[in-house]
Design a protein around this motif. Structure first.
Motif, short mmCIF file in Angstrom:
data_model
loop_
_atom_site.label_atom_id
_atom_site.label_comp_id
_atom_site.label_asym_id
_atom_site.label_seq_id
_atom_site.Cartn_x
_atom_site.Cartn_y
_atom_site.Cartn_z
N VAL A 281 65.48 74.63 -57.10
CA VAL A 281 66.02 75.84 -56.46
C VAL A 281 65.04 76.38 -55.42
CG1 VAL A 281 66.82 78.21 -56.84
CG2 VAL A 281 67.36 76.44 -58.50
N ARG A 282 63.76 76.34 -55.75
CA ARG A 282 62.77 76.83 -54.78
C ARG A 282 62.83 76.04 -53.49
NH1 ARG A 282 59.21 77.88 -59.38
NH2 ARG A 282 58.42 75.76 -59.28
N ARG A 283 63.02 74.75 -53.63
CA ARG A 283 63.07 73.92 -52.41
C ARG A 283 64.32 74.25 -51.60
NH1 ARG A 283 61.44 67.61 -51.88
NH2 ARG A 283 61.78 67.44 -49.67
N ILE A 284 65.43 74.45 -52.28
CA ILE A 284 66.65 74.84 -51.55
C ILE A 284 66.42 76.17 -50.85
CG2 ILE A 284 69.08 75.44 -51.74
CD1 ILE A 284 69.28 73.60 -54.14
N MET A 285 65.78 77.11 -51.56
CA MET A 285 65.55 78.43 -50.96
C MET A 285 64.71 78.31 -49.69
SD MET A 285 65.17 81.31 -53.97
CE MET A 285 63.72 80.69 -54.73
N VAL A 286 63.66 77.54 -49.78
CA VAL A 286 62.80 77.38 -48.60
C VAL A 286 63.58 76.76 -47.44
CG1 VAL A 286 60.81 76.12 -47.69
CG2 VAL A 286 60.65 77.27 -49.90
N ASN A 287 64.38 75.77 -47.76
CA ASN A 287 65.18 75.15 -46.71
C ASN A 287 66.17 76.12 -46.10
OD1 ASN A 287 63.89 72.73 -47.07
ND2 ASN A 287 65.36 71.97 -48.56
N GLU A 288 66.77 76.94 -46.96
CA GLU A 288 67.73 77.93 -46.46
C GLU A 288 67.03 78.93 -45.54
OE1 GLU A 288 71.10 78.37 -46.91
OE2 GLU A 288 71.02 76.32 -47.67
N ILE A 289 65.85 79.33 -45.94
CA ILE A 289 65.10 80.29 -45.11
C ILE A 289 64.71 79.66 -43.78
CG2 ILE A 289 62.93 81.58 -44.95
CD1 ILE A 289 63.25 81.90 -48.09
N LYS B 298 46.88 72.46 -47.20
CA LYS B 298 45.50 72.95 -47.10
C LYS B 298 45.29 73.71 -45.79
CE LYS B 298 43.29 69.35 -49.90
NZ LYS B 298 42.45 68.15 -49.89
N SER B 299 45.78 73.14 -44.71
CA SER B 299 45.54 73.79 -43.42
C SER B 299 46.30 75.11 -43.31
CB SER B 299 45.92 72.85 -42.28
OG SER B 299 47.30 72.57 -42.28
N GLN B 300 47.52 75.16 -43.87
CA GLN B 300 48.29 76.42 -43.82
C GLN B 300 47.60 77.50 -44.65
OE1 GLN B 300 50.71 76.98 -41.89
NE2 GLN B 300 52.00 75.18 -41.56
N CYS B 301 47.10 77.11 -45.81
CA CYS B 301 46.39 78.09 -46.65
C CYS B 301 45.12 78.58 -45.95
CB CYS B 301 46.04 77.47 -48.00
SG CYS B 301 47.45 77.21 -49.07
N LEU C 124 59.62 87.34 -52.09
CA LEU C 124 58.32 87.06 -51.46
C LEU C 124 58.48 86.11 -50.27
CD1 LEU C 124 56.04 86.68 -54.61
CD2 LEU C 124 56.11 88.60 -53.00
N LEU C 125 59.42 85.21 -50.37
CA LEU C 125 59.64 84.26 -49.28
C LEU C 125 60.27 84.93 -48.06
CD1 LEU C 125 60.96 81.18 -51.31
CD2 LEU C 125 58.82 81.29 -50.04
N THR C 126 61.15 85.90 -48.33
CA THR C 126 61.88 86.52 -47.21
C THR C 126 61.28 87.85 -46.77
OG1 THR C 126 63.37 87.68 -48.72
CG2 THR C 126 64.06 85.47 -47.95
N GLY C 127 60.71 88.57 -47.74
CA GLY C 127 60.20 89.91 -47.41
C GLY C 127 61.30 90.94 -47.32
N ASP C 128 62.47 90.59 -47.75
CA ASP C 128 63.60 91.51 -47.63
C ASP C 128 64.50 91.33 -48.85
OD1 ASP C 128 65.43 93.17 -45.53
OD2 ASP C 128 66.66 91.79 -46.72
N ARG C 129 64.78 92.42 -49.53
CA ARG C 129 65.54 92.34 -50.77
C ARG C 129 66.96 91.78 -50.56
NH1 ARG C 129 66.34 94.74 -55.94
NH2 ARG C 129 68.28 93.82 -56.65
N ALA D 183 54.57 78.59 -43.32
CA ALA D 183 53.25 79.00 -43.80
C ALA D 183 53.39 80.02 -44.92
CB ALA D 183 52.45 79.59 -42.64
N ARG D 184 54.35 80.94 -44.76
CA ARG D 184 54.56 81.92 -45.81
C ARG D 184 55.00 81.23 -47.10
NH1 ARG D 184 59.25 86.08 -45.09
NH2 ARG D 184 58.20 86.46 -43.12
N ALA D 185 55.88 80.24 -46.97
CA ALA D 185 56.34 79.52 -48.16
C ALA D 185 55.16 78.84 -48.84
CB ALA D 185 57.39 78.49 -47.76
N VAL D 186 54.25 78.31 -48.05
CA VAL D 186 53.08 77.64 -48.63
C VAL D 186 52.26 78.63 -49.46
CG1 VAL D 186 50.85 76.57 -48.09
CG2 VAL D 186 52.91 75.79 -46.92
N VAL D 187 51.97 79.79 -48.90
CA VAL D 187 51.11 80.72 -49.63
C VAL D 187 51.83 81.33 -50.83
CG1 VAL D 187 49.63 81.21 -47.64
CG2 VAL D 187 51.59 82.69 -48.11
#
Lengths: 397, 183
Positions: free
Chosen positions: B71-79, B159-162, B35-40, B130-134
């Protein structure tokens, strides 16, 4: 479940949740094996170690792999994870603190307005070198209590460390750090490289200031490190391997400054007093090989970036710290003075040749203030309820 | 028992713990990564790097209940890092779900599938943060404070990103596909 709702847009929130759920509902695979993950982990570790080790293989043995670090968990925030953050060039939160010097506030290092997570609140010196942070703390509990540790922090995680070091010093540019390792080697680190500058120094001597750089290789920029040798005096060591003693009556060095071309050099020192019980200080002019001035009315501390002024504090400060600081010119004349109405002054640093940033405790709150040297228009940058008389809320670098 | 044996046992126990975590949580983490990347394929790459970093820090993760958040935080940072590389910015997501992608539920009605597609396309067009936020907010069902903490941003930014994401959906999803308009 904590399904988000809201008076406006909640139907879209539900729609997004449902869409996401449906999108991945059938994705139930585990494509990654333990071997695949650990192979990647080894590659990452090799890359990190290579970045830290640089070309100085001789000192690599002193670097402790992360798995062997005895983490001082009591120093870390209880129950919290070391924050995993980004490399410096990626999207980072704005610290909201408008200050022109690196600043440690709790577990955050702010550099140029950008906040970088630190793994704990115990760091007292830190520098952003390329895409990593080097930070210094002392171990507060356990068998190694009191030992200094310089840690390499990447992604908010300690990846390497030098144990049992002297306090880490940071150049005025913030681009080079130095410290003595457990084996006595003087280590200098910048960007993604490092070099040892020798170990043939008195065993108790510790670095106080570093000038030159950022690259401390002799064939590159070169650096000069000023040492204090307790009970013996002060000396410098440079990238050419030359050590020089100076200011024969000096007891300790406080700060050093050199002009961009290296032609001029100044060192602030504490010196032996002429009368019993009185401490004196002065600014040593390296090129002239004599004091620019001496004083027994102040303790001179850090020198302005342009080499024209010096911060001076209370000679007879007792308790938690001095109650005022002053600015002197290079003839020893006082040109400005700041004294909080109550409380005391913590750390003072030059933000630029015209402004000083200081941490000030008023007995209840810590304040970070900016004091221009040419006027009395003090500006409070921020303040905090954190910290106490011993542990400041702010450590400007 | 000798020291070498002792170290070996501890290392084995550590690896066993990590393997248990890997087995139990990998599918869920892969879903989030997708969901974070949109690509398998990118999701697998990100997840592999993130789990490797978790493995390196395994002894430091004191609160096992918070490992997923770590792990989620690492993933977001990696992205975020990935998206800042110039060559990566030139890549665009496609409307076509490539082989190996998870498939939308075949049992939902046509209009909902259509809305899912439109909504997914808009979410994919959001900037990475923004995608990570949603995703964290509306898929992981994290609170605003939890989302802010996970991403290292303020609650106000969450809040603003959502709010912006929802505004984009309102504006760009065809009116007949808006929630509550299904036939």
């Amino acid at each position: 479940m904590n399904r988000p709702t809201g008076p406006d847009g909640s139907e879209w929130e539900h729609a997004m949740s449902d869409t996401f759920d449906r999108r991945v509902r059938d994705l139930r695979e585990s494509p990654l094996s333990f071997d695949a993950v650990t192979t990647t982990a080894r590659r990452i570790r090799r890359r990190r170690q290579a970045a830290v080790a640089g070309g100085v293989i001789a000192v690599a043995a002193a670097i402790t792999p992360v798995a062997l670090i005895a983490v001082d968990r009591d120093d870390a925030r209880s129950g919290e994870l070391p924050p995993a953050t980004t490399t410096p060039e990626v999207d980072r939160p704005d610290s909201g603190i408008d200050v022109g010097v690196p600043l440690i506030e709790g577990d955050t290092l702010t550099v140029d307005g950008t906040a970088y997570d630190l793994p704990s609140v115990s760091y007292r010196a830190a520098a952003l070198l390329g895409d990593r942070i080097l930070a210094y703390r002392t171990v507060r509990e356990g068998p190694n209590q009191g030992d200094g540790v310089v840690e390499v922090i990447e992604d908010g995680i300690v990846t390497d460390a030098w144990q049992k070091t002297t306090p880490m010093i940071v150049s005025d540019s913030g681009q080079t750090v130095a410290f003595r390792m457990a084996d006595g080697e003087l280590m200098t680190v910048w960007d993604d490289d490092q070099v040892g500058m020798g170990s043939d120094f008195p065993p108790d001597a510790f670095p106080v200031a570093i000038t030159g750089g950022p690259n401390c290789y002799e064939v590159a920029d070169g650096c000069t490190v000023v040492f204090t040798d307790p009970g013996a005096g002060v000396f410098t060591a440079d990238s050419h391997g030359i050590t020089d003693t100076f200011a024969g009556d000096a007891l300790a060095a406080r700060d050093a400054w050199s002009s961009d071309d290296g032609a001029r050099g100044l060192v602030t020192v504490l010196r032996q007093s002429g009368t019993a019980g009185a401490a004196c200080s002065g600014i040593w002019d390296v090129r002239a090989n004599e004091y620019a001035f001496t004083t027994c009315d102040y303790v001179v501390e850090s020198i302005a970036p342009d080499g024209r002024h010096v911060i001076a504090t209370d000679l007879y400060a007792d308790g938690p710290g001095p109650t005022w600081f002053a600015v002197l010119d290079l003839k020893g004349n006082e040109v400005a003075r700041y004294a909080p109405e109550s409380g005391f002054v913590g750390r003072t640093v030059w933000e630029d040749p015209a402004n000083i940033v200081a941490s000030v405790f008023d007995g209840a709150r810590w304040h970070l203030i900016r004091q221009p040297i040419d006027s009395g228009s003090l500006e409070e940058i921020t303040s905090s309820d954190d910290g106490d008389e011993i542990d400041a809320a702010y450590y400007p670098q | 028992m000798g020291a070498v044996t002792g170290r070996g046992t501890r290392a084995e126990r550590r690896d066993a713990d990590f393997t248990d975590y890997l087995t139990a949580r990998q599918p869920a983490l892969l879903r989030t990564a997708y969901l974070l990347t949109g690509d398998r394929h990118q999701a697998e790459d990100i997840l592999q790097t993130s789990l490797a970093k978790l493995y390196l820090a395994w002894d430091k993760v004191a609160d096992r209940n918070a490992t997923d958040a770590y792990v989620r935080r690492i993933m977001v940072n990696e992205i975020n890092s990935l998206w800042r590389r110039p060559w990566k910015r030139r890549e665009h997501s496609t409307d076509v779900i490539p082989e190996g992608e998870p498939h939308p539920d075949a049992h939902v009605d046509a209009s909902r599938r259509e809305r899912d597609g439109a909504l997914w396309e808009i979410v994919q067009s959001l900037p990475p943060k923004a995608r990570a936020v949603v995703v964290l907010r509306y898929y992981e069902q994290m609170s605003e404070a939890e989302t802010a903490d996970a991403l290292g941003i303020s609650v106000g930014t969450v809040k603003s990103q959502c709010s912006r994401a929802i505004a984009a959906l309102r504006d760009r999803v065809p009116a007949d596909l808006h929630p509550g308009q299904e036939s």
